[in-house]
Design a protein around this motif. Sequence first.
Motif, PDB file in Angstrom:
ATOM      1  N   GLU A  94      14.928  -6.232  23.984  1.00  0.00           N
ATOM      2  CA  GLU A  94      15.280  -6.284  25.447  1.00  0.00           C
ATOM      3  C   GLU A  94      14.822  -5.177  26.094  1.00  0.00           C
ATOM      4  OE1 GLU A  94      15.964  -8.874  27.021  1.00  0.00           O
ATOM      5  OE2 GLU A  94      16.597  -8.202  28.946  1.00  0.00           O
ATOM      6  N   PHE A  95      15.101  -3.885  25.571  1.00  0.00           N
ATOM      7  CA  PHE A  95      14.766  -2.656  26.028  1.00  0.00           C
ATOM      8  C   PHE A  95      13.201  -2.523  26.233  1.00  0.00           C
ATOM      9  CE2 PHE A  95      18.038   0.375  27.006  1.00  0.00           C
ATOM     10  CZ  PHE A  95      19.217  -0.063  26.177  1.00  0.00           C
ATOM     11  N   GLU A  96      12.529  -3.040  25.135  1.00  0.00           N
ATOM     12  CA  GLU A  96      10.819  -3.092  24.903  1.00  0.00           C
ATOM     13  C   GLU A  96      10.336  -3.788  26.328  1.00  0.00           C
ATOM     14  OE1 GLU A  96      10.067  -4.282  21.120  1.00  0.00           O
ATOM     15  OE2 GLU A  96       9.802  -2.372  20.543  1.00  0.00           O
ATOM     16  N   ARG A  97      11.209  -4.990  26.452  1.00  0.00           N
ATOM     17  CA  ARG A  97      10.586  -5.840  27.533  1.00  0.00           C
ATOM     18  C   ARG A  97      10.994  -5.150  28.734  1.00  0.00           C
ATOM     19  NH1 ARG A  97      12.426 -11.180  25.544  1.00  0.00           N
ATOM     20  NH2 ARG A  97      13.952  -9.965  24.722  1.00  0.00           N
ATOM     21  N   LYS A  98      12.203  -4.703  29.186  1.00  0.00           N
ATOM     22  CA  LYS A  98      12.292  -4.246  30.355  1.00  0.00           C
ATOM     23  C   LYS A  98      11.473  -2.915  30.653  1.00  0.00           C
ATOM     24  CE  LYS A  98      15.980  -6.365  32.614  1.00  0.00           C
ATOM     25  NZ  LYS A  98      16.180  -7.441  31.637  1.00  0.00           N
ATOM     26  N   GLY A 100       8.691  -1.982  29.191  1.00  0.00           N
ATOM     27  CA  GLY A 100       7.339  -2.214  29.219  1.00  0.00           C
ATOM     28  C   GLY A 100       6.680  -1.504  28.191  1.00  0.00           C
ATOM     29  N   ILE A 101       7.366  -1.011  27.116  1.00  0.00           N
ATOM     30  CA  ILE A 101       6.903   0.057  26.133  1.00  0.00           C
ATOM     31  C   ILE A 101       7.339  -0.364  24.880  1.00  0.00           C
ATOM     32  CG2 ILE A 101       6.252   2.109  27.396  1.00  0.00           C
ATOM     33  CD1 ILE A 101       8.882   3.134  26.368  1.00  0.00           C
ATOM     34  N   LYS A 102       6.585  -0.169  23.650  1.00  0.00           N
ATOM     35  CA  LYS A 102       7.093  -0.349  22.363  1.00  0.00           C
ATOM     36  C   LYS A 102       8.070   0.646  21.912  1.00  0.00           C
ATOM     37  CE  LYS A 102       5.133  -4.292  20.883  1.00  0.00           C
ATOM     38  NZ  LYS A 102       6.014  -4.820  21.497  1.00  0.00           N
ATOM     39  N   ALA A 103       8.945   0.683  20.964  1.00  0.00           N
ATOM     40  CA  ALA A 103       9.636   1.741  20.476  1.00  0.00           C
ATOM     41  C   ALA A 103       8.624   3.002  19.770  1.00  0.00           C
ATOM     42  CB  ALA A 103      10.562   1.308  19.248  1.00  0.00           C
ATOM     43  N   GLY A 104       9.103   4.050  19.924  1.00  0.00           N
ATOM     44  CA  GLY A 104       8.252   5.159  19.822  1.00  0.00           C
ATOM     45  C   GLY A 104       7.385   5.754  20.773  1.00  0.00           C
ATOM     46  N   PHE A 112      11.136   7.447  30.600  1.00  0.00           N
ATOM     47  CA  PHE A 112      11.859   6.944  29.404  1.00  0.00           C
ATOM     48  C   PHE A 112      10.993   7.136  28.160  1.00  0.00           C
ATOM     49  CE2 PHE A 112      15.585   5.214  31.567  1.00  0.00           C
ATOM     50  CZ  PHE A 112      15.294   4.531  32.676  1.00  0.00           C
ATOM     51  N   THR A 113      11.730   7.584  27.173  1.00  0.00           N
ATOM     52  CA  THR A 113      11.253   7.342  25.743  1.00  0.00           C
ATOM     53  C   THR A 113      12.337   6.546  24.868  1.00  0.00           C
ATOM     54  OG1 THR A 113      10.346   9.734  25.799  1.00  0.00           O
ATOM     55  CG2 THR A 113      10.740   8.772  23.643  1.00  0.00           C
ATOM     56  N   LEU A 114      11.748   5.438  24.341  1.00  0.00           N
ATOM     57  CA  LEU A 114      12.328   4.401  23.735  1.00  0.00           C
ATOM     58  C   LEU A 114      12.006   4.720  22.269  1.00  0.00           C
ATOM     59  CD1 LEU A 114      14.067   1.981  23.556  1.00  0.00           C
ATOM     60  CD2 LEU A 114      12.046   0.689  23.495  1.00  0.00           C
ATOM     61  N   GLU A 115      13.316   4.785  21.324  1.00  0.00           N
ATOM     62  CA  GLU A 115      13.177   5.299  19.950  1.00  0.00           C
ATOM     63  C   GLU A 115      14.130   4.490  18.907  1.00  0.00           C
ATOM     64  OE1 GLU A 115      11.403   9.636  19.531  1.00  0.00           O
ATOM     65  OE2 GLU A 115      13.498   9.531  19.400  1.00  0.00           O
ATOM     66  N   THR A 140      25.018  -5.790  23.766  1.00  0.00           N
ATOM     67  CA  THR A 140      24.251  -6.951  23.993  1.00  0.00           C
ATOM     68  C   THR A 140      23.299  -7.093  24.877  1.00  0.00           C
ATOM     69  OG1 THR A 140      25.567  -7.683  25.871  1.00  0.00           O
ATOM     70  CG2 THR A 140      26.544  -8.174  23.693  1.00  0.00           C
ATOM     71  N   ILE A 141      22.527  -8.172  24.767  1.00  0.00           N
ATOM     72  CA  ILE A 141      21.300  -8.128  25.719  1.00  0.00           C
ATOM     73  C   ILE A 141      21.570  -7.910  27.060  1.00  0.00           C
ATOM     74  CG2 ILE A 141      19.172  -9.360  26.299  1.00  0.00           C
ATOM     75  CD1 ILE A 141      19.523 -11.193  23.922  1.00  0.00           C
ATOM     76  N   ARG A 142      22.761  -8.422  27.554  1.00  0.00           N
ATOM     77  CA  ARG A 142      23.024  -8.316  29.065  1.00  0.00           C
ATOM     78  C   ARG A 142      23.269  -6.919  29.249  1.00  0.00           C
ATOM     79  NH1 ARG A 142      26.245 -13.840  30.465  1.00  0.00           N
ATOM     80  NH2 ARG A 142      26.708 -12.625  32.169  1.00  0.00           N
TER      81      ARG A 142
END
Lengths: 155, 237, 1056
Positions: A94-98, A100-104, A112-115, A140-142
Amino acid sequence: MEANLSLVPAIIDKYKAQKKALIAILQEIQETYNYLPEEALRLVSKKLGIPLIDVVSVATFYRAFSLKPKGRHQITVCLGTACHVRGGPKVLEEFERKLGIKAGETTPDKKFTLETVNCLGCCAIGPVVVADGNYHAHMTIRKVSRILKPLSKRE
Amino acid sequence: MIRLIMNGLEVQAEEGWTLLQTARFYGLEIPTLCYHEGLSVFGGCRLCLVEIGEGSKARLVTSCTYPAEEGLIVHTDTKRVIAARRMMIELMLSVAPNSKTIQDLASKFGVTQVRFKIRNEECILCGLCVRMCAEQMDGRAIGFQNRGYRRKISTPFDLRSEECRLCGGCIYICPACQLRCQGPEAETAVCNACLTLDPTCLDYYNELQCWMYDAGRCGTCVREAREKKNTSAASKL
Amino acid sequence: MNPRKRVKKLRRLSELEDLINKEKEKREKETRPIISISSGTCGRARGSEKLTEAFKKAIRQENLQDKIILKSTGCHGFCEAEPNVIIYPEGIFYQKLAPKNAQEIIQRTILKGEIIDSFLYVDPTNGQKAIREGEISFYRKQRRIVLGANPLIDPLDIYDYFSIGGYSSLLKTLSSLSPEEVIETIKKSGLRGRGGAGFPTGKKWEFARAQKSELKYIICNADEGDPGAYMDRSLLEGNPHRVIEGMIIGAYAIGASEGYIYVRDEYPLAVANVSIALEQARKLGLLGENILGTGFNFDLHIAKGAGAFVCGEETALIASIEGRVGEPRQRPPYPAVKGLWGKPTVINNVETWGNVPIILEKGADWFASIGTNGSKGTKIFSLVGKINNTGLVEVPMGITLREIIFDIGGGIPQSRKFKAVQTGGPSGGCLPEKLIDLPIDYESLTQAGSIMGSGGMIVMDDRTCMVDVARYFLNFLRDESCGKCLSCREGTQRLWEIVTEITKGKGTMDHLALLEELAMAVKDASLCGLGQTAPNPVLSTLRYFRDEYEAHIKYKKCPALVCKDIISSPCHYICPIDQEASTYIALIAQGRFEEAYNVILKDNPLPSVCSRVCHHPCESVCRAGEGGEPIAIRALKRFVIDWAREHNIQPNIPSTEKSRERVAIIGAGPAGLTAGYYLSLRGFQVTIFDSLPQPGGWLIKGIPKHRLPRELLQRDIDNIIKTGIEIRTNATLGRDFSLADLFNQGFKAIFLATGAHRSIKLGIPGEEAEGVIQATELLKKINFGEKVELRGKIAIIGGGNAAIDAARVAIRNENCQKVIILYRRTINEMPAFKEEIESALEEGVEIQFLTAPKRIIVKEGKVIGLECLRMKLGEPDSSGRRRPIPIEGSEFIVDVNMVIPAIGERPDISYLQNVDRIQVTKEETIVVDRESFMTNLPGVFAGGDVVTGPATVVEAMAAGKKAAKTIEEYVSTGKIKMEYKLKRPSIWVEQVKLSEDELEKARRPKLTKISMKLRKSSFKEVEQGLSENQAILEAKRCLRCDLETEEAKMAMRREK
């Protein structure tokens, strides 16, 4: 963009430029700049007398280090086994979707950095997400948008 | 002198010898890839495995790194060893299928299939180039980076290295990219054809047409013969 | 520790002794209440810091600053209860607190001595409240010799540690024991390394002691990389001095002068607390030169990890401290001989060091008295995953898995079924349910294919896919492998690739053989523990859950409903007749109702029926229902069906040429009608025989009209007949014709679908009296409009749908005064549909639980009463439900005029009496091959309730649909070949999303019901449908799981 390297010599001196303190030195540089600038690594190589390639080997081996600058906001999703079993991967997706990036990865606007992390030791409250140092339990996703909204508004 | 038992034979090793050195001294064959006499030992390719100990305590170790120990019992070709060796070769083939060295090993040890998705990376991360550059050439221009499945060998920051003097030592020593297989089944993952090349290049030329000696000519003979006869000259195993 | 206190360095052993005694005395004499707040990392994540602030404020408000001691301690271990506090001296345990509760606690408990009920722990199995820690089921079977001190002390105050006797063991060691004596004690105790390998600690110390070297090192391995394990963190955060004390004793025993505590960098609080503790110890002279005047020099430093799981391995850890990459090296030489910087080094785990002071204090024999022969002492486990009481559990070795998971852990949440427990992290394995009584110790776990590891225990339930678990660990390992060995680096990568293919439904049986072969090679050929144990998750799941792998490969199924590329949308996946719920819902959201209708018809010949009575298994697996409300799928289907009917949309029934063989179907119920429909469409000449005067089977005989209006049933049946089927009613197999007759008449195959309509007798005295009618008989009479005597008070025995149907039918009868259902278990075990139970209660039906009939009281041949017994629930029986046990002497009489047994139905297969060889069960169901539906007689097939016993409409339809395929193959080729495909939508429909705000507010719509007056006086349909607006809004709430597969993503990209 060249990072201001003025703080690096002090860090190196704090550890008396000892070879064995390489990891500790890199950790402090990482904490100071939020990543390891290329020039900083060259300086460390020179001052410690360690071949640059060996410094880079260490810098790329450990996950605590990043050679690329990180975003202003850090989102870390725990993917430990307990969190995985409780649905952690769906939260990550869900984070990746919102974002627009992949983990890392870091968003193009450097916001934002998503890890992911392999276990924070908070298994009782999983799935866990840490956003800018704040722990969020029972994700949760919500709840994902509830976390991102206020951070997006901030600079 | 250190006394140990290899394949049932009582052998004697000098102080500081490894099992590989001991075996070679006695003429016992153990295949290697990342081992090179002129370079430090690495133990990464896992080809030189031997079985030490007995019964439930028996385990596999790399002979190039394991020191000769008094009273050690060593076996170089047990079922376990061969099975592991074959799997290592199969794994290597899956990432460097065009390497003649690895294809030769496959033929020798009976590896006839590659059941993994081919990746064509031409690098098995044996580290010979790294050690060559650091130890023989005093360059230290390349090294290992990252870990796990993301591991690779490169220059710092993937940039042109100031330390690199273009000596070509890394290419010279690389088992994967140096002898590129040009045999008739070059596109498939495992062909084993070069062992049974008929006719061989010596049937057409006065000297061996290998990659190392004369770039680009390997397999020429077979191609030419095929073009001449218009039939497949080599048989697949 | 008060920073303003002037700290005097202790220079002599006697000074330490005095200080310890002084602090101990202070604690003993302490009369003020102590509030101990659990404040480890997860406590803080739950708000313990805010709670602490709230307490401080409340204390200030009441002016009690010096009268109450507030302690922020390390983790108390019961993570599920966080934030929690313990109030001493009583030991009152309050759980799940919010900051606002602080004031109430101060005012009521502290000042008035009142226990506040709402903060107490409640045992989920019996509802009992526990006041003290020791009364809580989570703690009762534990033996917290290591972690028990956490709630008692402030980890940042060394004096608090003294007050519980801390550093007494160090004192004893330096005063009266030689290093060899210390090692002897540790050897005798039987302590084994708690980090995973379980090497005898005393032996390791002995090796190191024997080495001749000026410099020796000791290291504490606090890398704790196993995901799910956090006991080391808890110990370091909550009681760092215990570990430090253990290490000083160890250093003394071995002869080391320097030590390191290697903590992973993901534990900032542990690093902080240990740093402070080291500072305090140094200031007091417990670390440094000439410790306490004994001439012993030892100092301890922290080294931080940098995010590498492999650094938990000894030689990699050493490399990391030396500033190098964490690549393990070969052993021998072992670190005890040649370790850090080439010097003898002893590396032990945090928990191992934590045990040392207690062993020295209480003696080796005491320690050895706990545990089993080979594994002494206790072990701390982190019990996490699908478990009610998540937390850190310290138990004696030898305790069983069952005790940990059920007694301490409180079982699985939502009463789900326990499936497996993963121990030992990525190096370990999964232990299945059949090993639940395994005593936990090093040997037993290794034999079972797992390892003790650092103590992580991850509990999994039936919604955990074991193939996915193997894939998860392999993903972890291929990333964490240092990358040196080809076998580990490439091996884990390839193992991951293969298992991933299996989770995507692309696996083959060859893959399984390859997995095992590759796994063995990786195990054998790798240098270090990571590589050597990397295949364990795969090997252990293959060992115990091979059938799950095979389900993914052969049948393209993921039984746990996890693997997304196999499941696609769970509603479509689980539907027995393959209805594409997600597709027709997507079309509704777009307003394309006619297309939605066609999607429904494609797989369902009885759509009106299903829209009313299907038990909607789709809704029970709907993802929107996880932590929310499932989509009202059946209501949406109903909307489409009603809409089509209102707009006169006729189903497009192709009329095919009936050029193929004749097939006979016995039974015009859901199974028979569906089989007939599909066979007819394929060109077979179908004749359906039914003994009732009208077709429908249980649909017309058993299900009441208020649930299924007969016009709707007839509509569906008419459409089926339109395909060219012949239905012969009033034709009974066994009476009017035999199986042999059918074959003689030229039928090439027979499908038996006669259902299960015969009520099981109660078997109690009085059942023959007037006024006793079987439920099936009652329903048939009412549904066919026959006269039936219903009067006075009616007792219905049973808890299934037949009982509820009978009850709701009876209560509509004007002669009926009262309807009571008597059921022998509780509402949790009642098998009837929850919505039906709810409707029955609304209509005034009474249900008495835990009641069973003993005998019917008859007077002059008529029923006048029912003698009943009260029941209680005992251990589960073979169905998994708790067995009802009669309570002696609890008989009581209920006044009734009629008794309706509805305890279950059986098929009536008397027509098979003369068919000798056919295989049947003792429940009188027909035995068939699960996949082909063929009986052991060639050409004779069976499906529906006559095979399964009473089940549901859609399952019977599914049997009919599948049997039609296998019958076709049998008749055409004589052989039946099963093919399994992944379920995918027939068309890709774009999602219509709700906005963020709409999503927050959207709720599952409730269906309206007609007025109670109308309900009780007629058989009018009770439930009403959704409006168009409601339907579209609900359809938009769908998460569109079908768009999550790789295929879907590619297809949607192409269409863009």
